[in-house]
Design a protein around this motif. Structure first.
Motif, PDB file in Angstrom:
ATOM      1  N   LEU A   1      -4.175  -0.723   3.214  1.00 38.31           N
ATOM      2  CA  LEU A   1      -5.568  -0.336   3.017  1.00 38.31           C
ATOM      3  C   LEU A   1      -6.570  -1.294   3.695  1.00 38.31           C
TER       4      LEU A   1
ATOM      5  N   ILE B   1      -9.957   5.895  -5.334  1.00 39.79           N
ATOM      6  CA  ILE B   1      -8.585   5.169  -5.499  1.00 39.79           C
ATOM      7  C   ILE B   1      -8.461   4.137  -4.658  1.00 39.79           C
ATOM      8  N   ILE B   2      -8.936   3.739  -3.452  1.00 36.22           N
ATOM      9  CA  ILE B   2      -8.880   2.735  -2.686  1.00 36.22           C
ATOM     10  C   ILE B   2      -9.564   1.785  -3.276  1.00 36.22           C
TER      11      ILE B   2
ATOM     12  N   LEU C   1      -0.171  -3.695  -0.074  1.00 38.55           N
ATOM     13  CA  LEU C   1      -1.513  -3.144  -0.454  1.00 38.55           C
ATOM     14  C   LEU C   1      -2.740  -3.547   0.564  1.00 38.55           C
TER      15      LEU C   1
ATOM     16  N   VAL D   1      -6.881  -4.031  -7.750  1.00 40.81           N
ATOM     17  CA  VAL D   1      -5.063  -4.759  -7.974  1.00 40.81           C
ATOM     18  C   VAL D   1      -5.036  -5.755  -7.125  1.00 40.81           C
ATOM     19  N   SER D   2      -5.389  -5.341  -5.889  1.00 38.33           N
ATOM     20  CA  SER D   2      -5.320  -6.493  -4.747  1.00 38.33           C
ATOM     21  C   SER D   2      -5.852  -7.643  -5.011  1.00 38.33           C
TER      22      SER D   2
ATOM     23  N   LEU E   1      -7.167   0.339  -5.956  1.00 37.96           N
ATOM     24  CA  LEU E   1      -6.017  -0.383  -5.555  1.00 37.96           C
ATOM     25  C   LEU E   1      -6.543  -1.738  -4.886  1.00 37.96           C
TER      26      LEU E   1
END
Length: 410
Positions: free
Chosen positions: A45, A187-188, A41, A194-195, A191
């Protein structure tokens, strides 16, 4: 994006305990999985989040930056009596309406927060020579009800034709990609959240040595220094990260965000709030609407307002107000444009879904804690490229170490 690429530290596990023998192996497997998720990720990203982070840091002070770049538009000469010498707000709005093309509608208005600031109104017009629409600003001196100028904010075509701060906004929330860019950035943000969670899991001191988890080792070799910069940059700004990323999802994916919130609490659809049907009664003036709000909520100060956008729409007034303990919230009050009734109050202290949504702007902008909050969000944005670069260095260091071990085995 919190790339806390932590080394496995399984030597601290007590293998002599009564835990099943498979437990350490299971922990290693889970840790390896979290590490891979976190790593990939971060690599995928990191560059995007660095751009979003740096632009977000600048936008924390977007009013100050824009005023410094455009003083003739945004700064006015204030008399000694200050805001007490303002012309009526309706007169100020009328001056703005006379300066924009026929058929255009005054929209969102930033309220002057200092005595020497102008009113800033948004409006939209069809872009010359195209079917697109561009967003423009008109500025009004509140002491003379005179327009100090107009300018293009968002261009209909090339984003490089935007005003500088508008370009930063478009780069921040959409990466300059029209149509789908805001969805991609939302969406980034998910994520990145989550990271962040995986980074916390990897950082968590399984041996219970919390002091070491927050300690910077100095002096140290460059590898250790890079490691400490990486993990501590993430740890100390973790509360800011959670607030900014969550609110970022709200701003870029509002429909989806609200759908999730409504699973726990109903939300008011402000678009469905309607003023009473006009029956020949004149509209409540902006000054009267502001007086109604001031009487009901004397603790607040106006941050922005939106004049009625349709015959049955309301007057919308945004207030900043002290919550206590240095915390500041923003409430939005909807006023019936004919009767002057309060149709709805979106109050962060309501304790429901509307209140939760009302917290998102103060959290994302840092205004929730005033200047300290804004500085914290500013530092958080700058931490993204720092964490990305140190994460890349950490990853390369570990790869080189593995390659060196493999060569010795040949």
């Amino acid at each position: 994006m919190y790339m806390l690429l932590m080394e496995a530290d399984l030597t601290t596990l007590d293998l002599s305990s009564h835990q099943p023998a498979a437990r350490p192996k299971t922990l290693r497997s889970w840790r390896a999985a979290w590490l891979k998720i976190h790593l990939w990720l971060g690599l995928a990203l990191g560059l995007f989040l660095s751009i979003i982070g740096v632009t977000g840091s600048l936008l924390v002070f977007f009013h100050e930056i824009d005023e410094a770049l455009n003083p003739k538009l945004r700064i006015v000469t204030a008399p000694a009596q200050g805001k007490a010498a303002w012309r009526p707000v309706d007169e100020i709005a009328d001056a703005a309406r006379k300066a924009i093309p026929v058929g255009s509608q005054l929209g969102f208005c930033y309220w002057p927060q200092r005595d020497d600031e102008a009113f800033l109104f948004y409006y939209q017009i069809k872009a010359p020579g195209s079917d697109g629409v561009e967003t423009r600003h008109v500025f009004v001196d509140p002491y003379r009800a005179e327009v100090t100028g107009t300018r293009r904010w968002y261009a209909a075509g090339n984003p490089f034709d935007d005003a500088f701060v508008a370009f930063l906004f478009r780069l921040h929330y959409a990466l300059l990609v029209r149509g789908t860019g805001d969805i991609a950035v939302g969406i980034i943000a998910i994520l990145a959240f989550v990271s962040t969670v995986t980074g916390v899991v990897l950082w968590w001191p399984r041996n219970g040595k919390w002091r070491g988890a927050f300690t910077w080792k100095w002096p140290a070799k460059s590898e250790r220094l890079n490691y400490d910069i990486h993990r501590l940059s993430g740890v100390f700004l973790l509360p800011v990260a959670i607030a900014v990323l969550l609110s970022g999802v709200y701003f870029n994916l509002p429909t989806q965000f609200r759908t999730v919130v409504e699973l726990f609490s109903p939300l008011t659809n402000a678009d469905k709030l309607r003023s009473a049907a006009p029956d020949g009664t004149p509209s409540v003036s902006l000054d009267d609407a502001l007086e109604i709000v001031a009487r009901r909520f004397p603790d607040g100060r106006v941050y922005a307002l939106v004049p009625p956008q349709a015959p049955d729409s309301s007057v919308r007034i945004h207030q900043l107000f002290p919550v206590g303990w240095g915390i500041e919230g923003r409430r939005t009050i909807y006023i019936d444009r004919y009767k002057g009734d309060v149709l709805h109050v979106n109050d962060p202290l309501a304790g429901n879904g509307d209140g939760f949504v009302a917290w998102q702007w103060p959290l994302h902008s840092g205004y929730v804690f005033g200047w300290p909050g804004r500085i914290a969000v500013f530092l958080f944005g700058l931490s993204w490229p720092l964490i990305f670069v140190t994460g890349i260095i950490r990853w390369r260091q570990k790869r080189l170490a593995r390659d060196a071990v493999a060569l010795r085995r040949i």
